[in-house]
Scaffold this motif. Structure first.
Motif, mmCIF file in Angstrom:
data_model
loop_
_atom_site.group_PDB
_atom_site.id
_atom_site.type_symbol
_atom_site.label_atom_id
_atom_site.label_comp_id
_atom_site.label_asym_id
_atom_site.label_seq_id
_atom_site.Cartn_x
_atom_site.Cartn_y
_atom_site.Cartn_z
ATOM 1 N N ARG A 24 -45.468 68.406 3.716
ATOM 2 C CA ARG A 24 -45.496 69.824 4.090
ATOM 3 C C ARG A 24 -46.789 70.492 3.632
ATOM 4 N NH1 ARG A 24 -39.715 69.182 3.446
ATOM 5 N NH2 ARG A 24 -39.815 69.489 1.196
ATOM 6 N N SER A 25 -47.329 70.033 2.514
ATOM 7 C CA SER A 25 -48.621 70.564 2.046
ATOM 8 C C SER A 25 -49.739 70.205 3.014
ATOM 9 C CB SER A 25 -48.944 70.014 0.655
ATOM 10 O OG SER A 25 -47.993 70.453 -0.299
ATOM 11 N N ALA A 26 -49.554 69.102 3.741
ATOM 12 C CA ALA A 26 -50.544 68.656 4.726
ATOM 13 C C ALA A 26 -50.232 69.210 6.118
ATOM 14 C CB ALA A 26 -50.588 67.134 4.756
ATOM 15 N N ASN A 27 -49.374 70.221 6.179
ATOM 16 C CA ASN A 27 -49.019 70.878 7.436
ATOM 17 C C ASN A 27 -48.227 69.961 8.370
ATOM 18 O OD1 ASN A 27 -49.172 73.437 8.711
ATOM 19 N ND2 ASN A 27 -50.644 72.649 10.196
ATOM 20 N N LEU A 28 -47.419 69.079 7.762
ATOM 21 C CA LEU A 28 -46.563 68.181 8.520
ATOM 22 C C LEU A 28 -45.104 68.422 8.129
ATOM 23 C CD1 LEU A 28 -48.615 64.869 8.159
ATOM 24 C CD2 LEU A 28 -48.505 66.337 10.177
ATOM 25 N N ILE A 29 -44.201 68.252 9.081
ATOM 26 C CA ILE A 29 -42.779 68.482 8.840
ATOM 27 C C ILE A 29 -42.014 67.163 8.970
ATOM 28 C CG2 ILE A 29 -40.720 69.742 9.558
ATOM 29 C CD1 ILE A 29 -42.948 71.506 8.433
ATOM 30 N N PRO A 30 -41.241 66.779 7.947
ATOM 31 C CA PRO A 30 -40.419 65.574 8.055
ATOM 32 C C PRO A 30 -39.304 65.773 9.085
ATOM 33 C CG PRO A 30 -40.646 66.301 5.763
ATOM 34 C CD PRO A 30 -41.123 67.418 6.627
ATOM 35 N N VAL A 31 -39.106 64.772 9.936
ATOM 36 C CA VAL A 31 -38.033 64.833 10.930
ATOM 37 C C VAL A 31 -37.319 63.487 10.959
ATOM 38 C CG1 VAL A 31 -39.337 66.479 12.323
ATOM 39 C CG2 VAL A 31 -39.420 64.049 12.896
ATOM 40 N N VAL A 32 -36.080 63.503 11.466
ATOM 41 C CA VAL A 32 -35.289 62.285 11.607
ATOM 42 C C VAL A 32 -34.633 62.301 12.978
ATOM 43 C CG1 VAL A 32 -33.239 61.045 10.806
ATOM 44 C CG2 VAL A 32 -34.832 61.994 9.143
ATOM 45 N N THR A 33 -34.613 61.148 13.647
ATOM 46 C CA THR A 33 -33.871 61.011 14.893
ATOM 47 C C THR A 33 -32.745 60.003 14.684
ATOM 48 O OG1 THR A 33 -35.233 59.201 15.767
ATOM 49 C CG2 THR A 33 -35.940 61.447 16.264
ATOM 50 N N TYR A 34 -31.619 60.248 15.333
ATOM 51 C CA TYR A 34 -30.493 59.325 15.241
ATOM 52 C C TYR A 34 -29.678 59.423 16.521
ATOM 53 C CZ TYR A 34 -27.910 63.582 14.103
ATOM 54 O OH TYR A 34 -27.368 64.851 14.148
ATOM 55 N N GLY A 35 -28.806 58.431 16.716
ATOM 56 C CA GLY A 35 -27.945 58.464 17.894
ATOM 57 C C GLY A 35 -27.798 57.114 18.547
ATOM 58 N N HIS A 36 -26.713 56.951 19.336
ATOM 59 C CA HIS A 36 -26.426 55.729 20.080
ATOM 60 C C HIS A 36 -26.263 54.517 19.176
ATOM 61 C CE1 HIS A 36 -27.018 57.963 23.705
ATOM 62 N NE2 HIS A 36 -28.285 58.183 23.480
ATOM 63 N N GLY A 37 -25.816 54.730 17.945
ATOM 64 C CA GLY A 37 -25.557 53.624 17.041
ATOM 65 C C GLY A 37 -26.796 53.005 16.423
ATOM 66 N N ALA A 38 -27.978 53.516 16.755
ATOM 67 C CA ALA A 38 -29.220 52.965 16.200
ATOM 68 C C ALA A 38 -29.488 53.548 14.819
ATOM 69 C CB ALA A 38 -30.389 53.271 17.131
ATOM 70 N N LYS A 85 -40.156 79.007 5.697
ATOM 71 C CA LYS A 85 -40.873 77.917 6.364
ATOM 72 C C LYS A 85 -39.909 76.774 6.677
ATOM 73 C CE LYS A 85 -45.466 78.766 4.371
ATOM 74 N NZ LYS A 85 -46.571 78.187 3.554
ATOM 75 N N ILE A 86 -40.184 76.080 7.770
ATOM 76 C CA ILE A 86 -39.345 74.954 8.166
ATOM 77 C C ILE A 86 -39.548 73.798 7.193
ATOM 78 C CG2 ILE A 86 -38.831 73.307 10.006
ATOM 79 C CD1 ILE A 86 -39.945 75.396 11.972
ATOM 80 N N LEU A 87 -38.456 73.238 6.696
ATOM 81 C CA LEU A 87 -38.517 72.144 5.737
ATOM 82 C C LEU A 87 -38.204 70.789 6.372
ATOM 83 C CD1 LEU A 87 -36.629 73.772 2.715
ATOM 84 C CD2 LEU A 87 -39.105 73.646 3.095
#
Length: 210
Positions: A24-38, A85-87
């Motif tokens: 976040r200090s580097a202007n990036l936001i952690p995200v996660v994707t999930y679904g379909h059993g993966a 701010k978005i975390l």
């Protein structure tokens, strides 16, 4: 209907609060994707792209490391309680032929008749969960409030959804209402309390006179 939003994402390895803070200090936001059993996939997106995501109701296409693509919808997000701010953002991976549930903003259309009677329009629900195919997700759900008189409400059952879009939210849930100004309500309450407080004093004087 909502158009697809395409943003760039990069896979990440470091997990936990420490690496997340550095991202976040580097202007990036952690995200996660999930679904379909993966298995869940951890990535980052640019902070400016995250704001676009939060204002988009339809499909979000994540282009990962410039090649791989995931078709997703926004599922949840977290904001800092003070800075706002978005975390963190969670995306749900979807197929274009499956029904998904997602939140869509609600907006009012028209001027309520009750405002000409001294009332104020209040929005009780800011967004509503709808279900539809991903490509049918609307940008917003518009509610015509022009027929609302003073002390009347518009409910979920009164909303008009686009073809192929519906909701499981309770039909009697209030979306908008027109109420008397709060200042007036406070003044009326204060006046009533003043009358109640004056009543015992009158009784005392009567007793002294006797």
């Amino acid at each position: 209907m909502s158009k697809s939003l395409s943003i760039t994402a990069t896979k990440r390895d470091g997990l936990g609060k420490g690496p997340a803070r550095r991202l976040r200090s580097a202007n990036l936001i952690p995200v996660v994707t999930y679904g379909h059993g993966a298995a869940a996939t951890s990535m980052t997106i640019k902070a400016e792209d995250s704001e676009q995501v939060l204002h988009h109701s339809g499909i979000v296409e994540l282009v990962i490391n410039g090649s791989d693509k995931k078709t997703t919808v926004l599922k949840t997000f977290q904001r800092h309680p003070i800075s706002n701010k978005i975390l963190h953002i969670d995306f749900q991976e979807v197929r274009t032929d499956e029904v998904v549930f997602t939140l869509v903003p609600l907006v009012s259309v028209g001027e309520p008749a009750g405002t000409r009677q001294g009332g104020q329009l209040e929005q009780v629900m800011m967004e509503i969960e709808v279900k539809s195919l991903p490509m049918n997700i609307p940008d917003v759900i518009k509610a015509d409030v022009s027929a609302l008189n003073l002390d009347e409400a518009l409910h979920v059952r009164n909303l008009v959804f686009p073809e192929g879009v519906s909701t499981d939210v309770a039909a009697d849930q209030v979306v908008f209402n027109v109420r008397a100004p709060k200042v007036q309500e406070v003044e009326e309450t204060a006046a009533a309390e003043g009358e109640e407080a004056a009543a015992p004093a009158a009784d005392t004087k009567k007793s002294d006179a006797e």
